[in-house]
Design an enzyme around this catalytic site. Sequence first.
Site, PDB file in Angstrom:
ATOM      1  N   ASP A  58      28.741   4.619  -8.120  1.00 51.49           N
ATOM      2  CA  ASP A  58      27.563   3.798  -8.440  1.00 51.49           C
ATOM      3  C   ASP A  58      27.895   2.307  -8.358  1.00 51.49           C
ATOM      4  O   ASP A  58      28.773   1.817  -9.050  1.00 51.49           O
ATOM      5  CB  ASP A  58      27.125   4.169  -9.864  1.00 51.49           C
ATOM      6  CG  ASP A  58      25.919   3.396 -10.367  1.00 51.49           C
ATOM      7  OD1 ASP A  58      25.245   2.723  -9.556  1.00 51.49           O
ATOM      8  OD2 ASP A  58      25.640   3.494 -11.585  1.00 51.49           O
ATOM      9  N   HIS A 113      17.468  -4.939 -24.505  1.00 48.59           N
ATOM     10  CA  HIS A 113      17.722  -4.008 -23.409  1.00 48.59           C
ATOM     11  C   HIS A 113      19.177  -4.106 -22.996  1.00 48.59           C
ATOM     12  O   HIS A 113      19.760  -5.186 -22.996  1.00 48.59           O
ATOM     13  CB  HIS A 113      16.844  -4.327 -22.198  1.00 48.59           C
ATOM     14  CG  HIS A 113      17.174  -3.450 -21.015  1.00 48.59           C
ATOM     15  ND1 HIS A 113      16.896  -2.106 -20.995  1.00 48.59           N
ATOM     16  CD2 HIS A 113      17.808  -3.716 -19.852  1.00 48.59           C
ATOM     17  CE1 HIS A 113      17.325  -1.583 -19.852  1.00 48.59           C
ATOM     18  NE2 HIS A 113      17.884  -2.537 -19.144  1.00 48.59           N
ATOM     19  N   SER A 149      21.767  -2.397 -19.757  1.00 45.06           N
ATOM     20  CA  SER A 149      21.678  -1.678 -18.495  1.00 45.06           C
ATOM     21  C   SER A 149      22.293  -0.285 -18.615  1.00 45.06           C
ATOM     22  O   SER A 149      23.106  -0.020 -19.494  1.00 45.06           O
ATOM     23  CB  SER A 149      22.410  -2.469 -17.409  1.00 45.06           C
ATOM     24  OG  SER A 149      22.518  -1.691 -16.234  1.00 45.06           O
ATOM     25  N   GLY A 158       0.788  -1.222   0.000  1.00 43.28           N
ATOM     26  CA  GLY A 158       0.000   0.000   0.000  1.00 43.28           C
ATOM     27  C   GLY A 158       0.817   1.268   0.000  1.00 43.28           C
ATOM     28  O   GLY A 158       0.276   2.363  -0.088  1.00 43.28           O
ATOM     29  N   HIS A 214      24.600   3.769  -4.078  1.00 47.37           N
ATOM     30  CA  HIS A 214      23.547   3.247  -4.976  1.00 47.37           C
ATOM     31  C   HIS A 214      23.555   1.727  -5.010  1.00 47.37           C
ATOM     32  O   HIS A 214      24.042   1.133  -5.972  1.00 47.37           O
ATOM     33  CB  HIS A 214      23.688   3.745  -6.416  1.00 47.37           C
ATOM     34  CG  HIS A 214      23.803   5.225  -6.526  1.00 47.37           C
ATOM     35  ND1 HIS A 214      24.178   5.847  -7.683  1.00 47.37           N
ATOM     36  CD2 HIS A 214      23.587   6.215  -5.636  1.00 47.37           C
ATOM     37  CE1 HIS A 214      24.191   7.151  -7.497  1.00 47.37           C
ATOM     38  NE2 HIS A 214      23.830   7.398  -6.252  1.00 47.37           N
ATOM     39  N   HIS A 247      24.048   1.036 -16.054  1.00 44.18           N
ATOM     40  CA  HIS A 247      25.037   1.144 -14.970  1.00 44.18           C
ATOM     41  C   HIS A 247      26.312   0.380 -15.306  1.00 44.18           C
ATOM     42  O   HIS A 247      26.258  -0.751 -15.802  1.00 44.18           O
ATOM     43  CB  HIS A 247      24.448   0.594 -13.671  1.00 44.18           C
ATOM     44  CG  HIS A 247      23.204   1.294 -13.244  1.00 44.18           C
ATOM     45  ND1 HIS A 247      23.222   2.395 -12.416  1.00 44.18           N
ATOM     46  CD2 HIS A 247      21.903   1.064 -13.553  1.00 44.18           C
ATOM     47  CE1 HIS A 247      21.980   2.809 -12.222  1.00 44.18           C
ATOM     48  NE2 HIS A 247      21.156   2.018 -12.899  1.00 44.18           N
TER      49      HIS A 247
END
Lengths: 560, 560
Positions: B205, B373, B375, B59, B399, B377
């Site tokens: 990162d 696809h 990435s 929720g 990160h 990073h």
Amino acid sequence: MSALPTDLLPPPPLEPGTLRVVALGGLGEVGRNMSVLEYDGKLLLIDCGVLFPEEHQPGVDVILPDFDYIADRLGDVEALVLTHGHEDHIGAVPYLLALRPDIPVIGSRLTLAFVAAKLKEHRISATTREVKEGERAAFGDFHCEFVAVNHSIPDALAVAVTTPAGTVLNTGDFKMDQLPLDGRITDLRAFARLGTEGVDLFMVDSTNAEVPGFVTPEREIGPVLDQVFAESQQRIVVASFASHVHRVQQVLNAAHAHGRKVALVGRSMVRNMGVAVDLGYLTLPGDVLIDLRQVTDLPDDQVVLMCTGSQGEPMAALSRMANGNHKVSIEPGDTVILASSLIPGNENAVYRVINGLMRLGARVVHSGNAKVHVSGHSAAGELLYCYNILRPKNVMPIHGETRHLIANGALAVKTGVPPERVMIAEDGVVVDLRDGKANIVGAVPCGFVYVDGSSVGKLTDDELQDRRVLGEEGFISVFVAADFAAKTIVAGPTIRARGVAEDDAVLDSLVEQVRQSVETSLAEGANPHQAQQAVRRVVGRFASNRLRRRPMIVPVVLGV
Amino acid sequence: MSALPTDLLPPPPLEPGTLRVVALGGLGEVGRNMSVLEYDGKLLLIDCGVLFPEEHQPGVDVILPDFDYIADRLGDVEALVLTHGHEDHIGAVPYLLALRPDIPVIGSRLTLAFVAAKLKEHRISATTREVKEGERAAFGDFHCEFVAVNHSIPDALAVAVTTPAGTVLNTGDFKMDQLPLDGRITDLRAFARLGTEGVDLFMVDSTNAEVPGFVTPEREIGPVLDQVFAESQQRIVVASFASHVHRVQQVLNAAHAHGRKVALVGRSMVRNMGVAVDLGYLTLPGDVLIDLRQVTDLPDDQVVLMCTGSQGEPMAALSRMANGNHKVSIEPGDTVILASSLIPGNENAVYRVINGLMRLGARVVHSGNAKVHVSGHSAAGELLYCYNILRPKNVMPIHGETRHLIANGALAVKTGVPPERVMIAEDGVVVDLRDGKANIVGAVPCGFVYVDGSSVGKLTDDELQDRRVLGEEGFISVFVAADFAAKTIVAGPTIRARGVAEDDAVLDSLVEQVRQSVETSLAEGANPHQAQQAVRRVVGRFASNRLRRRPMIVPVVLGV
């Protein structure tokens, strides 16, 4: 092969000389595998497993095949054949036997031993018959031949079922490891002979049909374990599935080779490996096994803990170790090996466990960074071998989500099976085999049957929807008792809200609104039901406008 | 590098000449990235993003960084620097500016444009300053230099922050595609110069630190798209992230090359690509874009629909197409491309969408079966380049979950960074940089701040636990009003149960038990609270013994 038929009608009555096949589970999902073969009014069942719930099925323990189709024909069942001892093939047996306890249950030695352990917990005794690869047995008109297949549990069988309508070969779960640890390969000679004799319908495991190539042999895991064991100077924890006898065997061997003792952790691991040792499927090198209580007596570099919990199950030993809530505490420098697949949907839970273990300083080895798991299901390359060896007349991919079934069907077509002879069917779709041709002829209702605590099949999709709302939004309930004759409130309004994040002061303002609403209803001569509906509207408006949310609203207005 | 410190004390007061770094989010999770740099009583903030909830946070809309640490020092903030325009770096900006609207917000052109669109929805206006790669700017004592980095959104920046305590380089999110579509590479020349000048703390990162090797160049997706487009004879639907300008560019190019028009579907896709076109980051080949309403005017083989929903979000266009609940109906032979990663945790939802599309007869191309696809990073191989070019004195992986941070730290150590100079820190851990050495000196409280409807930070872990119980088990509430003086029940017992799968008859037997309990309490002279506690026990026992479950129990006994 094309889009799945979505507007199927009930099937026509079964014609003489026709074999009918209906899956009550396992087609459209990975789990609750169960097929019904019908010939001349009699039924043969193959497998009877459970499905584990996904996140949109909260609170569900397990999901069963839908027995409705056979519920009033259980007297016609000749036998239940189990292909192997995994939960998704045997888990629902107690629920089926609860409906008719004397259905003969057929399976290999280890499969029946695992079923017996399960039935004991349910306090059910069954009529069983043990069969072996190469063996033939007839159950009424169903003439069965059992064929050895290799899988991630020992003693798995495929079953060829011959009736006057032709021969159906159901693979169960299988792969084609050519150098398995126990030397028990998928019997392609038998497949070839059956193919020569003629396989009219090939029901074939689809789990890995999307995966190109071939599954790595199980024995390649041994050297990887060996390497990890050689590098470890402290305790080693290995998590795997509690039925993976060969994986446990390799851990025992590696431990023994490196002078370590192994303690089994977890009820199902201890129970299953006990069965496997008793029946000779697991060999103990030396006195490698110790009790968990003995672990503290040994130096850390002589200890291996073999446990469950590789899917991040929160109550399993591994999760509790990761959270520091287990009697075995993980220390910096310990090694943890997750020697299992990561079942889709469990990623977050598994990564929480890995993060927790790494936070404590453990080295974590898993299928993402080392070859410590191989699948138990034939990949596309292996399936092509099967199709070419068998040359089946008709194909019905089983065991898988729609994407797996379609991928498997496409492989069949590549080997020359005509597209119209590939039955892409979901649960409840009726396939008739007649004159060597299979066709989809209709569908029967086939729903999800939820086990939830003591209730079986009572949980409805509406109630699951309620749970989703409650879980996402919580609820606000309001209680008022009023004297509708005297037009006065005698108790309340009292509000209970759970899972709704608000200060008490915010909800206090709602009390006043509810009171006014009820007083208005009383003044207007409303009855309790009308007053209650008015309260529902007031609370709903409050939640939507003031809280910007949609909790479940439970108003109770009682007349005294 | 070792186990994470778990018993950290509050940090000592900041000494003169020391730079302090504290992450308020993003360390221990993938999302809600935010770091605070403090020097001489002044603060510089880097990034301010949101985290998306997992299944154990039901929720919750989004999760914010914990601003508590800076809440009473917002006047000391010199600026907020944003490295790029993804939600996990800018999503919490409106919530920060709600606390102090005039914090200067610094970022590149596209980043600020995406922030502006977001702030407009929150009806907040900000003080912004646009910066470019190569540019320098001082915010108080914080001397910043901005460096171009390549990522899955255009115009991303790293930032080097120099104070008298030394230089900190924060990469933001980045990879090192050497042939990016827009020619804007991660500026390794600038990294090399900064390294030569001396990088005292490298905040880097960690997202892909566990992934060996190098990320595939974005441009290799083009030929794959081209191939899929060439094979498609009907409509093509492509789903991707709504901020991935370069991915959309490649789809536009492929569509144009194959004589197709593209309709953008979904509010965020339309909004972001509008911004990207306006600012020149997206180039339209010919009149390739059409409105969704024009789609039906074109033959199917001239249409591409570019939409969101690649993570299986149930309300997104793609899910609704898969369920047959979208005005665009999927037909057998249509092609659907999921040109995005599968974020862990979304597997079940995404596979439900894929199964739904395949059931309708679509061909589904996704990262599992084609290279559609890559990435955004840096993988391990790229990070090694960075460490070697920069030769940082101290490293602080940012990160990522703990596993990512530790994997990244291990890479730093491999390139020669001393282990004791690698700061494995989680949110709230305080790192001080002084005399060229970074050290962990303590920790400040840093919790999860949940946004839930209109409430920010009010939802507690207790309430989430309530939601989990409600979602798994439902609730049983019982309402009774009694006259405690007269020792009689005046209304009820009335039971409301939701999410509890039982026949009404079963619950009816509970009514009688509750009535007896309350009557006993009344007879014994109990007060309403005592009577309510007795009812709780009766209902709890009933649920546990009779239903074998543990629903939430909500008893209300009111005195009139």
